[in-house]
Motif scaffolding. Structure first.
Motif, PDB file in Angstrom:
ATOM      1  N   GLU A 106       0.868  -1.322   0.119  1.00 31.83           N
ATOM      2  CA  GLU A 106       0.028  -0.082   0.144  1.00 31.83           C
ATOM      3  C   GLU A 106       0.758   1.102   0.144  1.00 31.83           C
ATOM      4  N   TYR A 107       0.233   2.196  -0.654  1.00 36.32           N
ATOM      5  CA  TYR A 107       1.080   3.490  -0.685  1.00 36.32           C
ATOM      6  C   TYR A 107       0.946   4.542   0.567  1.00 36.32           C
ATOM      7  N   VAL A 108       1.996   4.974   1.170  1.00 35.93           N
ATOM      8  CA  VAL A 108       1.808   5.753   2.513  1.00 35.93           C
ATOM      9  C   VAL A 108       2.390   6.894   2.106  1.00 35.93           C
ATOM     10  N   ILE A 109       1.589   7.874   2.662  1.00 34.15           N
ATOM     11  CA  ILE A 109       1.912   9.608   2.192  1.00 34.15           C
ATOM     12  C   ILE A 109       2.321  10.053   3.525  1.00 34.15           C
ATOM     13  N   ALA A 110       3.383  11.058   3.475  1.00 34.31           N
ATOM     14  CA  ALA A 110       3.719  11.764   4.469  1.00 34.31           C
ATOM     15  C   ALA A 110       4.299  13.151   3.855  1.00 34.31           C
ATOM     16  N   VAL A 111       3.394  14.166   4.779  1.00 30.44           N
ATOM     17  CA  VAL A 111       3.708  15.723   4.161  1.00 30.44           C
ATOM     18  C   VAL A 111       4.944  15.816   4.910  1.00 30.44           C
ATOM     19  N   ASN A 112       6.118  16.508   4.284  1.00 35.43           N
ATOM     20  CA  ASN A 112       7.418  16.769   4.811  1.00 35.43           C
ATOM     21  C   ASN A 112       7.283  17.956   5.631  1.00 35.43           C
ATOM     22  N   GLU A 113       7.666  17.302   6.990  1.00 37.83           N
ATOM     23  CA  GLU A 113       7.476  18.274   8.327  1.00 37.83           C
ATOM     24  C   GLU A 113       8.713  19.000   8.277  1.00 37.83           C
ATOM     25  N   ALA A 114       9.801  18.559   7.616  1.00 37.77           N
ATOM     26  CA  ALA A 114      11.225  19.303   7.548  1.00 37.77           C
ATOM     27  C   ALA A 114      11.119  20.463   6.788  1.00 37.77           C
ATOM     28  N   ALA A 115      10.191  20.517   5.521  1.00 41.17           N
ATOM     29  CA  ALA A 115       9.864  21.425   4.843  1.00 41.17           C
ATOM     30  C   ALA A 115       9.154  22.818   5.726  1.00 41.17           C
ATOM     31  N   ASN A 116       8.471  22.551   6.501  1.00 43.36           N
ATOM     32  CA  ASN A 116       7.775  23.572   7.496  1.00 43.36           C
ATOM     33  C   ASN A 116       7.633  23.186   8.790  1.00 43.36           C
ATOM     34  N   PRO A 117       8.452  23.734   9.633  1.00 42.92           N
ATOM     35  CA  PRO A 117       8.567  23.333  11.214  1.00 42.92           C
ATOM     36  C   PRO A 117       7.347  23.714  11.854  1.00 42.92           C
ATOM     37  N   ARG A 118       6.875  22.790  12.889  1.00 40.88           N
ATOM     38  CA  ARG A 118       5.740  23.123  13.536  1.00 40.88           C
ATOM     39  C   ARG A 118       5.902  24.247  14.645  1.00 40.88           C
ATOM     40  N   LEU A 119       4.760  24.806  14.786  1.00 39.59           N
ATOM     41  CA  LEU A 119       4.846  26.164  15.804  1.00 39.59           C
ATOM     42  C   LEU A 119       4.072  25.449  16.937  1.00 39.59           C
ATOM     43  N   GLN A 120       4.253  26.428  18.030  1.00 43.62           N
ATOM     44  CA  GLN A 120       3.364  26.402  19.305  1.00 43.62           C
ATOM     45  C   GLN A 120       3.365  27.666  19.884  1.00 43.62           C
ATOM     46  N   ILE A 121       2.445  27.489  21.003  1.00 47.33           N
ATOM     47  CA  ILE A 121       2.421  29.108  21.918  1.00 47.33           C
ATOM     48  C   ILE A 121       3.664  29.114  22.633  1.00 47.33           C
ATOM     49  N   ASN A 122       4.361  30.090  22.947  1.00 48.46           N
ATOM     50  CA  ASN A 122       5.433  30.409  23.733  1.00 48.46           C
ATOM     51  C   ASN A 122       5.010  29.961  25.215  1.00 48.46           C
ATOM     52  N   GLY A 123       5.904  29.064  25.921  1.00 43.42           N
ATOM     53  CA  GLY A 123       5.766  28.857  27.316  1.00 43.42           C
ATOM     54  C   GLY A 123       5.616  30.143  28.156  1.00 43.42           C
ATOM     55  N   PHE A 124       6.256  30.905  27.962  1.00 38.80           N
ATOM     56  CA  PHE A 124       6.282  32.098  28.851  1.00 38.80           C
ATOM     57  C   PHE A 124       4.976  32.809  28.945  1.00 38.80           C
ATOM     58  N   TYR A 125       4.424  33.156  27.530  1.00 41.50           N
ATOM     59  CA  TYR A 125       3.260  33.724  27.435  1.00 41.50           C
ATOM     60  C   TYR A 125       1.992  32.911  27.852  1.00 41.50           C
ATOM     61  N   LYS A 126       2.088  31.685  27.768  1.00 45.37           N
ATOM     62  CA  LYS A 126       1.080  30.474  28.158  1.00 45.37           C
ATOM     63  C   LYS A 126       1.017  30.675  29.530  1.00 45.37           C
TER      64      LYS A 126
END
Length: 479
Positions: A286-306
């Motif tokens: 079966e063909y398995v698909i993965a969107v390249n995470e290396a091409a666009n790093p994930r973001l999150q809310i800064n811990g200090f402001y959280k």
């Protein structure tokens, strides 16, 4: 006719582009490089945003290229991110929602561990360095060395000399004959043809170094180079009183000469690699698909402001500032997740439609348009167009631009479409196997394709042949 004024209440519907929708559309059409530039700019402008740490990413996913085809897309975020800043918002619930969310096709990636052996290459010798080294061993008067260096510095990356003879001679107080002699010396350096001022001179320098003075080849380059490029062998042969076969042999030799001697010193650092936006692998049939995470790093809310959001005293200025930046951060995070999910769905639909291509190769590529995929994914055609524009997919068959799978085509014998790319492959194979003394005409190619069940016109065959950069039969003929 009586006129008066009335107040009427009318209910209408209209489509409004909210800031969130505008940003989502803009981010969707970014390729990997543009998205990274956008993210870096937002990280500078918005202190609440930060990149997801490598440790957190590694805890989420340990198998980098596996994506479950049964995973459903993220539900839409229920908050209205465009509501007024004066309205009370449950900050903690908003943050926790995005903190608990997991994107489709998450990949474990540590940017700090990435390296390329190209970065460890020693300093490369350039064309100018190579020529200056040869100049040092030339027997010249001392005053000519500086002039020689100036001439070498005026040679471009292709190996051609770009100077004004009169101005240079006047500046260095030389006669034109002395300057020409110095240029001739540099033209004798390696690589052959370097220092020429045009293509004709470049070819002649190489021919003279190989002993082709006073030859038919020299005459052809000097007087008939344009006709030679158009393969007008019969006309040239008649003008110089030679056989067509002899002219063709001279042409074959001239083709072996280097038109750009400087490119032998092209730097590997100038090479630009394509980073795929999507990876496709075949796992257990079966063909398995993965969107390249290396091409666009994930973001999150800064811990200090959280932490600040949970303990802040709700004064107006602080609340306004946090509200503005938090909503902008959540819009970006959501838009990037939507982009990832849309690209995943589009690629999944393409693989299902072009399954035979992935299994059997280029000849089995089917005609496909944006509407087919848009109907399958249940989005608008413009969304599919933005999702595939400028993006690449790495699969077992090779690296392709996603737009490559959207092909026009012609009808086959069974009534099903045959993609234009498949027809081009068949045409190229037929021409590669032809007798060079009797090349196949466009009409013959058309008749053969029709016999194979591909309904195509002669004009279309000629168009496909031109797109393959194959000259017509009259210019492919060998005498």
């Amino acid at each position: 006719m009586k006129m008066n004024f009335n107040l009427n209440l009318v209910q209408t519907q209209k489509l409004i582009m909210t800031p969130e929708l505008k940003q989502a559309i803009e981010i969707l059409q970014y390729n990997a490089q543009e998205l990274n530039e956008f993210i870096e700019e937002e990280l500078l402008n918005n202190p609440i945003l930060e990149k997801l740490s490598n440790a957190a990413t590694d805890q989420e996913e340990t198998q980098p290229l596996k994506v479950d085809n049964d995973v459903e897309a993220e539900p839409d975020y229920e908050y209205d991110l465009d509501k007024g800043i004066k309205k009370e918002i449950d900050w903690e619930e908003m943050i926790n929602y995005f903190e608990d969310a997991r994107p489709m096709g998450n990949v474990s990636y540590d940017f700090d561990q990435e390296f390329s052996y190209d970065n460890f290459v020693a300093a490369e010798e350039t064309l100018k360095d190579y020529l200056l080294m040869q100049l040092k061993f030339a027997k010249l008067e001392k005053r000519f060395y500086n002039i020689g260096e100036f001439i070498i510095e005026s040679i471009n990356d292709n190996g051609y000399l770009e100077i004004n003879m009169e101005e240079t001679a006047e500046f260095f107080k030389l006669s034109l004959d002395e300057l020409e002699t110095l240029i001739r010396l540099i033209q004798s350096f390696d690589p052959p043809g370097v220092g020429a001022r045009d293509l004709k001179e470049c070819l002649l320098i190489q021919m003279y170094q190989q002993g082709f003075e006073d030859s038919i080849e020299e005459i052809l380059v000097k007087d008939y180079i344009e006709d030679l490029g158009q393969k007008r062998f019969a006309q040239i042969a008649k003008k110089i009183n030679e056989t067509v076969e002899r002219v063709q042999l001279a042409y074959d030799y001239i083709k072996t000469l280097e038109p750009k001697p400087g490119r032998l010193f092209a730097s590997m650092r100038d090479v630009r690699y394509i980073v795929p936006d999507v990876y496709v692998e075949k796992v257990k049939g079966e063909y398995v698909i993965a969107v390249n995470e290396a091409a666009n790093p994930r973001l999150q809310i800064n811990g200090f402001y959280k932490a600040m959001l949970k303990n802040v005293n709700r004064d107006e200025l602080t609340s306004d500032y946090l509200n503005k930046n938090l909503q902008a951060a959540l819009r970006i995070i959501k838009s990037i997740e939507q982009r990832r999910n849309t690209i995943y769905k589009v690629c999944k639909a393409i693989i299902e439609y072009q399954y035979e291509f992935f299994e059997k190769g280029l000849l089995y590529l089917k005609p496909l348009n944006l509407k087919d995929i848009a109907d399958e994914v249940e989005v608008h055609e413009s969304t599919v167009s933005r999702a595939v524009n400028g993006k690449y997919i790495q699969c077992p068959n090779g690296l392709f631009e996603i737009k490559y799978f959207f092909q026009s085509g012609v009808k086959g014998a069974s009534g099903e479409g045959v993609s234009s790319e498949s027809v081009k492959i068949v045409i190229k194979e037929m021409i590669d196997g032809e007798n060079s003394k009797k090349p196949l005409s466009d009409q013959y190619l058309t008749d053969e394709l029709n016999r194979k069940g591909i309904n195509i016109s002669r004009r279309t065959v000629a168009k496909y042949r031109d797109e393959l950069n194959i000259p017509p039969s009259s210019k492919r003929k060998r005498f």
